[in-house]
Design a protein around this motif. Structure first.
Motif, PDB file in Angstrom:
ATOM      1  N   LEU A 229       4.789  -3.973  10.835  1.00  0.00           N
ATOM      2  CA  LEU A 229       4.319  -2.651  10.436  1.00  0.00           C
ATOM      3  C   LEU A 229       2.828  -2.689  10.116  1.00  0.00           C
ATOM      4  O   LEU A 229       2.136  -1.697  10.254  1.00  0.00           O
TER       5      LEU A 229
ATOM      6  N   THR B 273       5.481   5.211  -1.867  1.00  0.00           N
ATOM      7  CA  THR B 273       5.854   3.796  -1.910  1.00  0.00           C
ATOM      8  C   THR B 273       5.296   2.989  -0.743  1.00  0.00           C
ATOM      9  O   THR B 273       4.745   1.907  -0.938  1.00  0.00           O
ATOM     10  N   HIS B 274       5.452   3.527   0.473  1.00  0.00           N
ATOM     11  CA  HIS B 274       5.119   2.693   1.630  1.00  0.00           C
ATOM     12  C   HIS B 274       3.624   2.447   1.767  1.00  0.00           C
ATOM     13  O   HIS B 274       3.205   1.678   2.614  1.00  0.00           O
TER      14      HIS B 274
ATOM     15  N   ARG C  31      11.194   1.061 -10.940  1.00  0.00           N
ATOM     16  CA  ARG C  31      11.195   1.947  -9.778  1.00  0.00           C
ATOM     17  C   ARG C  31      10.071   2.975  -9.838  1.00  0.00           C
ATOM     18  O   ARG C  31       9.694   3.553  -8.824  1.00  0.00           O
TER      19      ARG C  31
ATOM     20  N   ILE D 231       3.619  -3.030  -1.979  1.00  0.00           N
ATOM     21  CA  ILE D 231       4.384  -3.797  -2.951  1.00  0.00           C
ATOM     22  C   ILE D 231       5.410  -4.643  -2.203  1.00  0.00           C
ATOM     23  O   ILE D 231       5.729  -4.376  -1.053  1.00  0.00           O
ATOM     24  N   GLY D 232       5.888  -5.689  -2.875  1.00  0.00           N
ATOM     25  CA  GLY D 232       7.024  -6.430  -2.343  1.00  0.00           C
ATOM     26  C   GLY D 232       8.155  -6.222  -3.316  1.00  0.00           C
ATOM     27  O   GLY D 232       7.949  -6.256  -4.520  1.00  0.00           O
ATOM     28  N   MET D 233       9.361  -5.935  -2.791  1.00  0.00           N
ATOM     29  CA  MET D 233      10.443  -5.686  -3.730  1.00  0.00           C
ATOM     30  C   MET D 233      11.674  -6.505  -3.352  1.00  0.00           C
ATOM     31  O   MET D 233      12.012  -6.616  -2.185  1.00  0.00           O
TER      32      MET D 233
ATOM     33  N   GLU E 194      15.257   1.393   0.888  1.00  0.00           N
ATOM     34  CA  GLU E 194      14.126   1.192  -0.026  1.00  0.00           C
ATOM     35  C   GLU E 194      13.379  -0.086   0.306  1.00  0.00           C
ATOM     36  O   GLU E 194      12.151  -0.140   0.198  1.00  0.00           O
TER      37      GLU E 194
ATOM     38  N   PHE F 112       9.722   4.681  -6.216  1.00  0.00           N
ATOM     39  CA  PHE F 112      10.987   5.324  -5.886  1.00  0.00           C
ATOM     40  C   PHE F 112      11.343   6.383  -6.924  1.00  0.00           C
ATOM     41  O   PHE F 112      12.149   7.265  -6.656  1.00  0.00           O
TER      42      PHE F 112
ATOM     43  N   ILE G 122       4.167 -10.403   3.063  1.00  0.00           N
ATOM     44  CA  ILE G 122       3.185  -9.354   3.352  1.00  0.00           C
ATOM     45  C   ILE G 122       2.007  -9.398   2.382  1.00  0.00           C
ATOM     46  O   ILE G 122       1.141  -8.539   2.424  1.00  0.00           O
TER      47      ILE G 122
ATOM     48  N   GLU H 156       0.529   9.248  -7.379  1.00  0.00           N
ATOM     49  CA  GLU H 156       0.849  10.109  -6.244  1.00  0.00           C
ATOM     50  C   GLU H 156       0.877   9.363  -4.909  1.00  0.00           C
ATOM     51  O   GLU H 156       1.071   9.966  -3.865  1.00  0.00           O
TER      52      GLU H 156
ATOM     53  N   LYS I 111      10.152   6.750   9.390  1.00  0.00           N
ATOM     54  CA  LYS I 111      10.213   5.563  10.233  1.00  0.00           C
ATOM     55  C   LYS I 111      11.428   4.717   9.832  1.00  0.00           C
ATOM     56  O   LYS I 111      12.128   4.180  10.688  1.00  0.00           O
TER      57      LYS I 111
ATOM     58  N   ALA J 137       9.612 -10.209   1.012  1.00  0.00           N
ATOM     59  CA  ALA J 137       8.755  -9.452   0.101  1.00  0.00           C
ATOM     60  C   ALA J 137       7.397 -10.120  -0.076  1.00  0.00           C
ATOM     61  O   ALA J 137       6.377  -9.450  -0.203  1.00  0.00           O
TER      62      ALA J 137
ATOM     63  N   GLY K   3       7.844  -6.414   7.817  1.00  0.00           N
ATOM     64  CA  GLY K   3       6.671  -5.860   7.132  1.00  0.00           C
ATOM     65  C   GLY K   3       5.368  -6.222   7.832  1.00  0.00           C
ATOM     66  O   GLY K   3       4.421  -5.431   7.861  1.00  0.00           O
TER      67      GLY K   3
ATOM     68  N   SER L 184      12.944  -1.315   3.243  1.00  0.00           N
ATOM     69  CA  SER L 184      12.084  -1.009   4.381  1.00  0.00           C
ATOM     70  C   SER L 184      10.847  -0.224   3.948  1.00  0.00           C
ATOM     71  O   SER L 184       9.729  -0.504   4.370  1.00  0.00           O
ATOM     72  N   ILE L 185      11.067   0.752   3.052  1.00  0.00           N
ATOM     73  CA  ILE L 185       9.933   1.561   2.572  1.00  0.00           C
ATOM     74  C   ILE L 185       8.965   0.677   1.786  1.00  0.00           C
ATOM     75  O   ILE L 185       7.750   0.761   1.953  1.00  0.00           O
ATOM     76  N   SER L 186       9.510  -0.204   0.949  1.00  0.00           N
ATOM     77  CA  SER L 186       8.635  -1.057   0.143  1.00  0.00           C
ATOM     78  C   SER L 186       7.817  -1.983   1.037  1.00  0.00           C
ATOM     79  O   SER L 186       6.739  -2.430   0.668  1.00  0.00           O
ATOM     80  N   LEU L 187       8.333  -2.268   2.237  1.00  0.00           N
ATOM     81  CA  LEU L 187       7.588  -3.147   3.144  1.00  0.00           C
ATOM     82  C   LEU L 187       6.551  -2.380   3.948  1.00  0.00           C
ATOM     83  O   LEU L 187       5.863  -2.947   4.782  1.00  0.00           O
ATOM     84  N   GLY L 188       6.472  -1.076   3.733  1.00  0.00           N
ATOM     85  CA  GLY L 188       5.387  -0.320   4.346  1.00  0.00           C
ATOM     86  C   GLY L 188       5.803   0.660   5.424  1.00  0.00           C
ATOM     87  O   GLY L 188       4.946   1.257   6.071  1.00  0.00           O
ATOM     88  N   ALA L 189       7.116   0.832   5.649  1.00  0.00           N
ATOM     89  CA  ALA L 189       7.537   1.820   6.634  1.00  0.00           C
ATOM     90  C   ALA L 189       7.711   3.159   5.932  1.00  0.00           C
ATOM     91  O   ALA L 189       8.286   3.215   4.853  1.00  0.00           O
ATOM     92  N   SER L 190       7.241   4.239   6.533  1.00  0.00           N
ATOM     93  CA  SER L 190       7.398   5.545   5.906  1.00  0.00           C
ATOM     94  C   SER L 190       8.884   5.902   5.916  1.00  0.00           C
ATOM     95  O   SER L 190       9.650   5.343   6.694  1.00  0.00           O
TER      96      SER L 190
ATOM     97  N   LYS M 287      14.231   3.409  12.291  1.00  0.00           N
ATOM     98  CA  LYS M 287      14.223   1.972  12.577  1.00  0.00           C
ATOM     99  C   LYS M 287      15.372   1.233  11.909  1.00  0.00           C
ATOM    100  O   LYS M 287      15.850   0.216  12.416  1.00  0.00           O
TER     101      LYS M 287
END
Lengths: 371, 551
Positions: A103, A73-74, A48, A78-80, B452, A53, A151, A70, B463, A148, A100, B454-460, B467
């Protein structure tokens, strides 16, 4: 594009508690790298941190040459894949996988091509318009994997993805994951507490305990040449005997407590009289005329093998072991022994491992902690 | 230092603004009230005079005794009726179970003062039943005014809470528990007392608290039929309204006493429930058994009778709304006169009701979801404070909240008295905690790894909230919001203090019409209100897909 991951002296702290004191590892581009360890060893914490995370309290993690400490994550690309699958329940399978890509503002045609290809690769084309709640656990995990990978992430991170599946499905998904990973050639960090899974799936394994990496190596090296006693007992079963080194006429022997000795040719520097731990796996024993004597305490029939629990004379074995065991390969066995029978077992000197008395280092020549 | 507190992101903004909102509209008014209760009305110096005045005159302290007495009786009676109904409906086959349930819920959701005044229409001095009985049999109908009237109306309105809570708990009891008891040789009444009762006890206590708080805080019922029987909310209201020149210190002192009382009860209940709380999940709920013969007949008569008595007020109101009126007097024959008068003179009240309640419910849903998110997913000492603050509206009676808001926002820099804003604020403050609790419960069901992912896929993170998280929460939140909306349109106790001519709502209008003895127009308005409630309820059933109501 896939990247190499460099973890340099990272520290993880929650308030005053240090989970990871100082950890370094280098994961090659395209490699399938597994973090293996008992629960609470910090493997998920480390994963993580790579995902973003968890914050990083010291040291740095780099994707190729880019320090990511710094970067949120977004933005790490990465693919998780999660233990609980984490499929969006209000979106269909196809919409989940598109998420993904949308986005990333791909145009519609491109999204369709990519999603179609990945649906095919993970073999869930026929479920694409279903809502996730109507899928089985294995199918949901395929969706998560597709979502995952589609993307084209820098790295693929998997947190115990198979632990919610039943045993048969776990084996099936294991090869599916490996196959897809090979096709895409993406750097993968995989977390598990299941050693068999780790051995089967990985290019390299890092065995962790209390926030420290005890050994990094190929599955075979980890099993046959564990770097220390923790690794040797955590991966598979090892019987631990108390012993001593004897050097005589430039020949080196290991000496069991009952006086039985084995001539060793593959030890690194040792001294006469040095106290050691002799580690013998249950399958490294054979029934012979000479060897160490023991009584059969219990017997479990397992089909291909018979597993015997053994009782040795006092002082022979290390204290605080779960059990001392011998597994007899029924393909070559001449006779099956009864409970209470006394037998003589000879350890295979080419296979056994010798550790320092403090349990920390393997004395066999050329065993590396970080391979 | 906690790093999360220092970074100024959207959630920090939400956290800080909810502290500000609760501070400004809840804590500040409440403390103004406390302080004001210790001030001398004439000189403004610190004094205990207001409290000693209350406890030294029987006229005042009797209202506290009355309140406690009637509230306790209502609670006990509601527990008995509600539990019995819940047990019968769960354990045995009742014909028309669905209809019984819906009617019970309707009688719970409609405002109690409608019940009060229709009982006046039925059994008051010149009521239909009273005259019918005295004309035919020269019998005297028992008095509907005072203690017995309040007891009747509030019990009929509040036993459904117990019914809903307890039948919810009964559904969670696994049949195997009962079978285990039977296999150990326990049956009949003993089974109910030793197994079933202890299992539903925590839920029953939670329901009892709801009933107690509602009965204690109710203003409309005792105001309409209390007559000589004074209770605290009525006393506070009349002292507050009667005070000349804005010297509300005595009313504030009584309100303070009331808050102390409700807080004590609330903490006591929490203490008891926490000590015996456990969770149940049932794989195989109890099966309803069929009764036969006399037992069956008695049970059905009892249940139907209870439901009939519960809905009589609604039926009476709808019936009277179509009666022909002449001025304030009913004459024989039917007409739409009452409705005509309502739409001519009181249309504003109807629009106000809908506008205020819709605005309030939008704010409640929006804030409820955001605040629930920070208190469950972004925990810090600040969100703990918010969590505690949101408990307060549970224990502050509506009329007290009305007074605190009026006292606090009656002068510069923030004059809100007489505006629509202050009424909407009071609605939001009172109902927000309920939506907040249900939103948090829903959030706990959603695995953080979905976010998590969603965030890992690039959404802030922001968002992701809009969403994914919000979209997943909406169905549950919405069904709760519909129930909150129903209580908003029926709200009386704080709006009756906050309203002015232009901000009158339907329930306030009904109240004032009843006071003016224009029963026809009051009935027409009540019918509109009841109809809206029923539509809201049907909408709730449709949205939530079940008949499980939690308030």
């Amino acid at each position: 594009m896939s990247v190499a991951i460099h973890i340099d002296h990272v520290i993880k702290r929650y308030d005053q508690v240090t989970i990871i004191p100082n950890l370094s590892a280098h994961i090659k581009n395209g490699e399938f790298f597994t973090l293996l360890g008992p629960s609470g060893c910090g493997k998920t914490t480390l994963l993580r941190m790579i995902a973003g995370f968890n914050s990083i309290e010291g040291g740095e993690i780099k994707f190729d040459d880019l320090v990511i400490n710094e970067i949120p994550t977004h933005k790490r690309n990465i693919g998780m894949v999660f233990q609980s699958y984490a499929i969006f329940p209000h979106l269909t399978v196809r919409e989940n996988i598109e998420y993904g890509l949308k986005l990333r503002r791909f145009d519609k045609a491109e999204i369709k091509t990519k999603v179609d290809a990945i649906l095919k690769a993970v073999k869930i084309e026929e479920y694409q318009d279903r809502l996730p709640e109507r899928l089985s656990g294995g199918q949901q995990q395929r969706v998560a994997l597709a979502r995952a990978i589609v993307i084209h992430p820098n790295v693929l991170l998997m947190d115990e993805p198979l632990s919610n599946l039943d045993a048969k499905l776990r084996v099936e998904m294991r090869s599916a994951i490996r196959e897809v990973q090979n096709q895409v050639g993406i750097t993968t960090v995989y977390v598990t507490h299941d050693q068999e899974e780790a051995l089967a799936i990985s290019d390299r394994i890092a065995v962790m305990q209390t926030g420290v990496i005890e050994q990094i190596g190929k599955p075979q090296s980890i099993y046959t040449r564990p770097y220390n006693v923790f690794v040797s007992t955590f991966i598979g079963h090892s019987n631990l005997f108390v012993g001593k080194i004897k050097v005589e006429d430039h020949k080196t022997f290991v000496l069991f407590q009952d006086g039985y000795q084995l001539k060793m040719d593959n030890l690194s520097s040792v001294t006469d009289g040095q106290e050691i731990i002799i580690s013998v796996r249950p399958e490294e024993f054979s029934v012979q005329e000479d060897g160490i004597e023991c009584t059969i305490h219990n017997r479990v029939f397992l089909g291909k093998y018979v597993n015997y629990t053994l009782a040795f004379a006092s002082g022979m074995v290390m204290k605080n072991q779960s059990a001392t065991e011998f597994s007899q390969d029924l393909g070559h066995a001449e006779k099956v022994f009864e409970i209470g029978e006394t037998i003589i077992l000879r350890p295979n000197k080419a296979k056994i491992n010798i550790f320092t008395a403090d349990q920390r280092v393997n004395l066999i020549r050329d065993v590396k902690q970080y391979e | 230092m906690n790093k999360k507190l220092l970074t100024w992101d959207f959630w920090t903004f939400v956290t800080v603004s909810s502290v500000v909102v609760f501070g400004l509209f809840l804590m500040y008014p409440l403390f103004s009230l406390f302080i004001s209760s210790f001030l001398d009305p004439a000189t403004g110096v610190f004094t205990m005079e207001n409290f000693s005045k209350f406890f030294s005159r029987k006229y005042y302290y009797q209202s506290l005794i009355n309140s406690m007495w009637v509230t306790t009786c209502v609670t006990i009676l509601s527990i008995m009726i509600g539990t019995a109904l819940a047990y019968l409906m769960t354990a045995f086959k009742v014909k028309g179970k669905g209809a019984v349930e819906v009617l019970v819920i309707i009688s719970m959701l409609s405002p109690p003062f409608i019940g009060a005044y229709s009982w006046v229409l039925l059994g008051g001095r010149s009521g239909i039943m009273t005259q019918f009985l005295s004309d035919l049999f020269h019998m005297e109908w028992p008095s509907i005014y005072g203690f017995s009237g309040i007891l009747l109306v509030l019990t009929l309105k509040l036993y459904p809470f117990i019914y809903l809570y307890v039948s919810g708990a009964l559904k969670k009891i696994d049949a195997s528990l009962i079978e285990a008891a039977e296999s150990l040789g326990c049956s009949g009444i003993k089974k109910i007392v030793t197994v079933i009762m202890p299992l539903v006890m925590p839920t029953l206590l939670a329901g009892a608290l709801m009933v107690f708080m509602n009965a204690l805080a109710d203003f409309g019922t005792p105001m309409l039929i209390g007559e000589g029987f004074n209770v605290m909310p009525v006393m506070i209201y009349s002292e507050f309204i009667n005070e000349v020149g804005g010297q509300a210190n005595f009313a504030a002192a009584m309100a303070t006493l009331m808050v102390i009382l409700t807080t004590t009860i609330f903490l006591l209940q929490k203490y008891v429930v926490n000590r015996k709380s456990f969770t149940m999940s049932s794989l195989r709920p109890m099966q309803a058994k069929g009764l036969s013969g006399l037992k069956n007949a008695v049970m059905h008569i009892a249940i139907y009778g209870l439901v009939l008595v519960s809905v009589i007020p609604q039926v009476t109101v709808i019936y009277t709304s179509f009666l022909k009126t002449k001025g304030q007097i009913f004459v024989s024959g039917f007409s739409m006169d009452s409705y005509r008068i309502v739409f001519d003179n009181l249309a504003l009240a109807i629009t106000n009701t809908y506008v205020y309640s819709f605005v309030a419910i939008l704010l409640i849903v929006f804030f409820g979801m955001l605040v629930a998110y920070i208190t469950t997913r972004r925990k810090s000492w600040l969100t703990d404070i918010i969590d505690t603050l949101t408990m307060f509206p549970y224990i502050i009676p509506g009329s007290v909240l009305g007074i605190t808001l009026l006292l606090a926002f009656n002068e510069d820099p923030l004059i809100l008295s007489g505006t629509a804003t202050i009424i909407i604020v009071s609605l939001v403050i009172r109902r927000l905690p309920y939506t907040l609790r249900s939103s948090s419960a829903i959030l706990y069901q959603i695995s953080p790894s979905v976010e998590e992912a969603s965030i890992s896929l690039g959404a802030s993170p922001l968002k992701t909230f809009f969403k994914i998280t919000a979209v997943m929460m909406i169905p549950g939140v919405l069904s709760g919001a519909i129930l909150s909306w129903i209580t908003c349109i029926n709200e009386l106790s704080s709006s009756v203090i906050l309203y002015t001519g232009g901000t009158k709502t339907m329930s306030v209008a009904i109240y004032t019409e009843v006071i003016r003895a224009s029963y026809g127009t009051a009935a027409a308005l009540s019918t509109i209100l009841t109809l809206t409630t029923v539509i809201g309820l049907l909408l709730f059933f449709k949205v939530s897909g079940s008949k499980d109501i939690s308030l």
